[in-house]
Design an enzyme around this catalytic site. Structure first.
Site, PDB file in Angstrom:
ATOM      1  N   GLU A   7      -1.595   8.000  -1.719  1.00  0.00           N
ATOM      2  CA  GLU A   7      -0.126   7.933  -2.625  1.00  0.00           C
ATOM      3  C   GLU A   7      -0.711   7.574  -4.078  1.00  0.00           C
ATOM      4  OE1 GLU A   7       4.363   6.657  -2.863  1.00  0.00           O
ATOM      5  OE2 GLU A   7       3.641   7.088  -0.968  1.00  0.00           O
ATOM      6  N   LYS A   8      -1.481   6.672  -3.970  1.00  0.00           N
ATOM      7  CA  LYS A   8      -1.763   6.058  -5.527  1.00  0.00           C
ATOM      8  C   LYS A   8      -3.238   5.797  -5.815  1.00  0.00           C
ATOM      9  CE  LYS A   8       1.614   2.542  -4.474  1.00  0.00           C
ATOM     10  NZ  LYS A   8       2.171   3.376  -3.685  1.00  0.00           N
ATOM     11  N   ASP A 101       2.458   6.235   1.296  1.00  0.00           N
ATOM     12  CA  ASP A 101       3.164   4.908   1.734  1.00  0.00           C
ATOM     13  C   ASP A 101       4.063   5.066   3.278  1.00  0.00           C
ATOM     14  OD1 ASP A 101       2.157   3.776  -0.299  1.00  0.00           O
ATOM     15  OD2 ASP A 101       3.806   3.783  -1.612  1.00  0.00           O
ATOM     16  N   ASP A 103       6.756   5.293   4.295  1.00  0.00           N
ATOM     17  CA  ASP A 103       8.243   5.289   4.196  1.00  0.00           C
ATOM     18  C   ASP A 103       8.455   6.903   4.151  1.00  0.00           C
ATOM     19  OD1 ASP A 103       7.694   5.846   1.711  1.00  0.00           O
ATOM     20  OD2 ASP A 103       8.308   3.869   0.910  1.00  0.00           O
ATOM     21  N   TYR A 319       1.292  -4.152  -6.494  1.00  0.00           N
ATOM     22  CA  TYR A 319       2.250  -2.883  -6.533  1.00  0.00           C
ATOM     23  C   TYR A 319       3.584  -3.466  -7.063  1.00  0.00           C
ATOM     24  CZ  TYR A 319       5.177   1.061  -5.753  1.00  0.00           C
ATOM     25  OH  TYR A 319       5.939   2.192  -5.852  1.00  0.00           O
ATOM     26  N   ARG A 321       6.557  -2.180  -7.632  1.00  0.00           N
ATOM     27  CA  ARG A 321       7.870  -1.517  -7.350  1.00  0.00           C
ATOM     28  C   ARG A 321       8.421  -1.799  -5.785  1.00  0.00           C
ATOM     29  NH1 ARG A 321       8.845   3.913 -10.603  1.00  0.00           N
ATOM     30  NH2 ARG A 321       7.633   3.650 -12.412  1.00  0.00           N
TER      31      ARG A 321
END
Length: 732
Positions: A7-8, A101, A103, A319, A321
Site C-alpha cells: 500500500e505504501k 493494509d 482493512d 505511520y 494516520r
C-alpha cells in the site's frame, strides 16, 4: 516472478527486509524471485460527472439526479508514473501478492489496481499491521487466498461511490435551489460533513436556549483529632432531587446543613486501597489532534500536515494516520533504540528518555488490539531538533513523551474513602495520596489533560490514619446554591472527541446500536463517524464553506450554517445514514448484497430528495440584492477566464437581462440614463438617451420608450446619427 504490491513505500521496504533484502530499482525492489512495488494510497479515482458527459460540468437542475452505473475510474494525475510501473511489472509476473493494509480500504486499494490492469493471475493476500521484521516474516509464512476478502473490497467501493453520488447530487440540488433564492456560494452536503455541522448547530442552540435553574450541595467540615477535612452530603431515598440526582429544594438542603452543624460526628468507615494508574496510551491521529488543539491551538488539518512532514520528510515518526493507540508485542524489543533516538533528537527529553526502563512492558504492548496500524510513535531515526519547525518540534515532543511514559513506572497512590455521620446524615470524602509519581512526572505541567484529572471532589489531604468508630465533630456545614449550566459550546478538542462517539446522538435505538457495533473492538471509537484520515479535511471544509467559525476557543455555527441545516432532511442532519450504510456494507461483505444493488437503492432515495427540492425549493432565508428591473435576487457571477465578478439576475431564464458590475462584493447600481430634451426619437417622438457601448469610449443612443420602442441611433461626436437608425440594435 512473484510481484508484491504494497500500500505504501515503507511497507514495501519492510516486506523486502522480511524476504531477506533486495536491490532498489525505479519504483520497485528486485528480490530475486520476487519483485516488491508499492502504491501511494489510492492510485485510481472515480470519474467525475463531467468525465461521463461534458454537459455535467455545468450545474443544471434539469440534469439531476446524476447516476452512472456501472461506475468507472481513472488514474490519479500525480500517481500515473508509479501506476505504469505496477502495470508493467504485472505483465512480467506469474503471481501476485496483495499487500494492502488489513482493512476494507486497504483491500480495495490494491484490488482496484489489479482490476484496472485486467490482471487474471493468482493472487495471495498478505496481512501486515506492523512493519517489525519478525511480524512481517510470520505474515509472509501465513498468506491467504485474496478471494476470501472480496467482500471487504466490494463494501469499500460501494461506500466510495455512494459518498460520491450522494455528495454530487445533494450539493448541486441544494446549491442551485439556494442560488435561485439569492444565496451566494455552494451548499455542500455530505454523508459525514452534514451530521458534523448538525452536532455544532444543535449544541449552539441548546446552549442559547438554556434556562438556568438551581441545585444544592451540602458540605460539612469535620474534625477528628488533629485532622480537619470537608465531606459532601450523600443523598438518600426521599430527598427531593432533580433529573441528575442533585438536591433540588433549598429548604431541605439548608435543613440538613443546620442539623449537622455543631453535631457530634461518627466515623462510620475508613478504607484505604493501594492503587496504580497506567500511563496514557501512545497517540492515534485523533487523540494527537485533540491534544494539539488543546495545548497549542492547532487545527486538525494543521496537525495532520505536521505529522506528514515528520514522517515523510524527517522519518521521525511511524505511520501518522493511524486510528489505533496500541503497539504490537514485537515492538517492545525496539525500545532501547527508540528511546536513544529520542534522547539524541529532543534535548529537553534527553534526561527522561535516559531514565526510562526499556524492560517495563506497559499495557500499550498488546498485539491483539492492533488494528490496520499501530499507535503513532517515534522511529529509530534522529534529526537536528533546531532544524525542525516550531510545529514539528511540538508535535514530536508530544509523541515522544507518550512513548517514554510507557517505560516509566506506573503512578501509584493510596486511595482512602471516608464515610462520616452527623445528626443521622451521612457525608463522604475521598483522598488520594501519591506514593510513587512514576510517569506522572512527565505530565506535571500538562493542564487540562483528561488522563490526569481525578474527581473534582477528591482531596489531597492524608486521611489514612483515620479508623472506623472514631468520634469527632461537625464544626460547620453549608448549603451552597449551585447554578445549572448547559453543555459547553464545542472546542476543537471536544468536537473531535465527540466524533468518535457520535452514536449517542442517534435517536433511533436500532441505528444507534448499529453505529456502536461498527466500532466493536476498536479502542477509542465508540460509534464514530468519519475516519482519522478524513475528519480534519471535513471540518476544514465546513470552515471554508462558512458554516462554522471560531469564537475564542469555541467552534460555533454561522447564520449560514444554521439556515442550511434547517433546510435539510433529518436523515442528512444526523449520523443515521452512516449506521444504515454500515448495515448494508456488512451484507455486501458477506455476499448477501452487491454494490450495484446498494447504489441503486441509494439512488432511489437521492432521486426522491432531488425531486422534492425541484418541486418545493428550499426554505433558506437570504438577505439579497433585488434586481431593479424585476425584483428577483441578484447573483454574483465569476467572469470567464478572469478573477473578476459581475452581478446577474436570477430571473435570467424568465427573460430578465439585468446585469451590474461588482465592487467589493456588492453590485454597483446603474445610473438611470439622462433623457435628452433636445434629441427625440424619429419613430415615437420620445426623448433619446446616450449610453456607453461595449467598446471602451464608444456610445450609442436609445429611445427612452424601450421596450415598447426599440429604435437606436449611432453616436457621432456626442450627437445621434438620425441617418442610420436601427430597430432592436441596443447595446451596440
Amino acid at each position: 516472478m512473484q510481484l508484491f504490491i504494497a500500500e505504501k513505500p515503507d511497507l514495501a521496504k519492510a516486506i523486502v527486509d522480511g524476504l531477506g533484502g533486495g536491490s532498489r530499482k525505479d519504483g520497485y525492489y528486485d528480490c530475486g524471485d520476487s519483485y516488491v512495488t508499492w502504491c501511494y494510497g489510492h492510485m485510481l479515482q472515480l470519474l467525475n460527472p463531467e468525465d461521463y458527459d461534458p454537459r455535467f460540468g455545468k450545474w443544471n437542475m434539469d440534469d439531476l439526479p446524476i447516476s452512472h452505473i456501472p461506475w468507472k475510474k481513472k488514474p490519479s494525475n500525480d500517481k500515473k508514473d508509479q501506476l505504469k510501473i505496477i502495470t508493467t511489472l504485472l505483465k512480467q509476473a506469474k503471481s501476485v501478492v496483495h499487500a494492502g493494509d488489513p482493512d476494507d480500504e486497504g483491500q480495495l486499494l490494491v484490488d482496484e489496481v489489479l482490476e484496472y490492469a485486467a490482471c487474471s493471475l493468482p493472487v495471495k493476500r498478505l496481512l501486515i499491521n506492523d512493519n517489525n521484521i519478525s511480524v512481517v516474516k510470520r505474515s509472509l509464512a501465513s498468506m491467504r487466498d485474496n478471494r476470501e476478502f472480496a467482500g471487504l473490497s466490494a463494501a469499500a467501493e460501494a461506500r466510495s461511490i455512494g459518498d460520491q453520488l450522494y455528495g454530487y447530487n445533494m450539493s448541486r440540488a441544494y446549491t442551485l435551489a439556494a442560488n435561485k433564492a439569492g444565496f451566494q456560494g455552494v451548499l455542500s452536503v455530505g454523508r459525514v460533513q452534514t451530521p458534523i455541522l448538525g452536532l455544532v448547530v444543535r449544541r449552539d442552540r441548546e446552549f442559547e436556549a438554556h434556562t438556568k435553574s438551581y441545585y444544592y450541595n451540602v458540605t460539612g467540615q469535620f474534625t477528628f483529632g488533629d485532622l480537619s477535612f470537608p465531606a459532601r452530603y450523600q443523598i438518600v431515598n426521599g430527598d427531593p432531587v432533580d433529573e441528575k440526582g442533585r438536591l433540588s429544594n433549598q429548604g431541605n438542603a439548608q435543613g440538613i446543613a443546620d442539623a449537622a452543624k455543631g453535631a457530634q460526628a461518627t466515623l462510620v468507615s475508613a478504607a484505604t486501597k493501594k492503587k496504580d494508574q497506567h500511563p496514557p496510551l501512545p497517540y492515534n491521529l485523533l487523540k494527537l489532534q485533540t491534544d494539539a488543539s488543546r495545548k497549542f491551538g492547532f487545527r486538525p488539518d494543521q496537525t495532520k500536515d505536521i505529522t506528514q512532514s515528520l514522517r515523510e520528510k524527517h522519518k521521525l515518526i511511524t505511520y501518522n494516520r493511524s486510528d489505533c493507540e496500541y503497539l504490537s508485542e514485537d515492538q517492545h524489543g525496539d525500545a532501547p533504540n527508540v528511546l536513544a533516538a529520542i534522547a539524541n533528537t529532543a534535548p529537553t527529553l534527553t534526561l527522561v528518555a535516559q531514565k526510562a526502563d526499556p524492560s517495563i512492558k506497559s499495557r500499550a504492548f498488546n498485539s491483539s488490539k492492533v488494528s490496520a496500524h499501530h499507535g503513532i510513535i517515534p522511529t529509530e531515526a534522529t534529526a537536528d531538533f533546531s532544524k525542525l519547525t516550531d510545529g514539528e518540534q511540538k508535535i514530536y515532543m508530544l509523541i515522544a513523551r507518550a512513548y517514554i511514559a510507557q517505560f516509566w513506572p506506573k503512578h501509584q497512590y493510596d486511595q482512602t474513602d471516608i464515610f462520616v455521620e452527623a445528626a443521622t446524615h451521612r457525608f463522604a470524602v475521598r483522598s488520594n495520596i501519591t506514593t510513587l509519581a512514576g510517569w506522572k512526572l512527565l505530565y506535571r505541567n500538562d493542564i487540562g489533560n483528561e488522563d490526569l484529572e481525578g474527581d473534582e471532589n477528591d482531596i489531597a489531604l492524608d486521611l489514612r490514619v483515620l479508623k472506623a468508630g472514631q468520634a469527632g465533630d461537625c464544626t460547620d456545614a453549608v448549603a451552597s446554591q449551585m447554578e445549572t449550566k448547559p453543555r459547553p459550546l464545542y472546542t476543537m478538542a471536544t468536537l473531535l472527541t465527540d466524533l468518535t462517539r457520535v452514536a449517542q446522538y442517534v435517536r433511533d435505538d436500532r441505528l444507534r446500536k448499529l453505529l456502536v457495533e461498527k466500532d466493536k473492538g476498536k479502542e477509542g471509537e465508540h460509534g464514530g463517524i468519519g475516519t482519522p484520515a478524513t475528519r480534519d479535511t471535513i471540518i476544514a471544509t465546513l470552515f471554508d464553506r462558512g458554516y462554522l467559525a471560531e469564537k475564542g476557543n469555541n467552534i460555533i455555527s454561522t447564520p449560514t450554517g444554521r439556515e442550511f441545516y434547517d433546510t435539510l432532511p433529518d436523515k442528512a442532519k444526523y449520523p443515521d445514514m452512516t449506521a444504515l450504510w454500515h448495515e448494508q456494507q456488512k451484507a455486501i461483505q458477506s455476499g448477501d448484497l452487491n454494490a450495484i444493488s446498494f447504489v441503486n437503492e441509494l439512488m432511489e432515495y437521492i432521486g426522491a430528495e432531488v425531486a422534492n427540492v425541484k418541486q418545493n425549493g428550499i426554505g433558506i432565508k437570504v438577505a439579497f440584492n433585488p434586481c431593479p428591473d424585476c425584483g428577483k435576487p441578484l447573483r454574483r457571477i465569476k467572469k470567464k477566464d478572469k478573477n473578476e465578478f459581475f452581478w446577474g439576475c436570477t430571473g435570467f431564464a424568465d427573460g430578465c437581462r439585468f446585469a451590474a458590475e461588482d465592487k467589493s462584493g456588492k453590485p454597483v447600481p446603474k445610473q438611470a440614463p439622462l433623457v435628452s430634451a433636445v434629441h427625440k426619437c424619429m419613430s415615437c417622438g420620445k426623448g433619446l438617451s446616450r449610453r456607453p457601448g461595449r467598446k471602451k469610449g464608444a456610445f450609442w443612443w436609445g429611445c427612452s420608450g424601450f421596450p415598447t420602442c426599440k429604435q437606436t441611433y449611432p453616436d457621432i461626436k456626442g450627437q445621434p446619427d438620425f441617418n442610420n437608425s436601427k430597430q432592436g440594435g441596443r447595446d451596440e
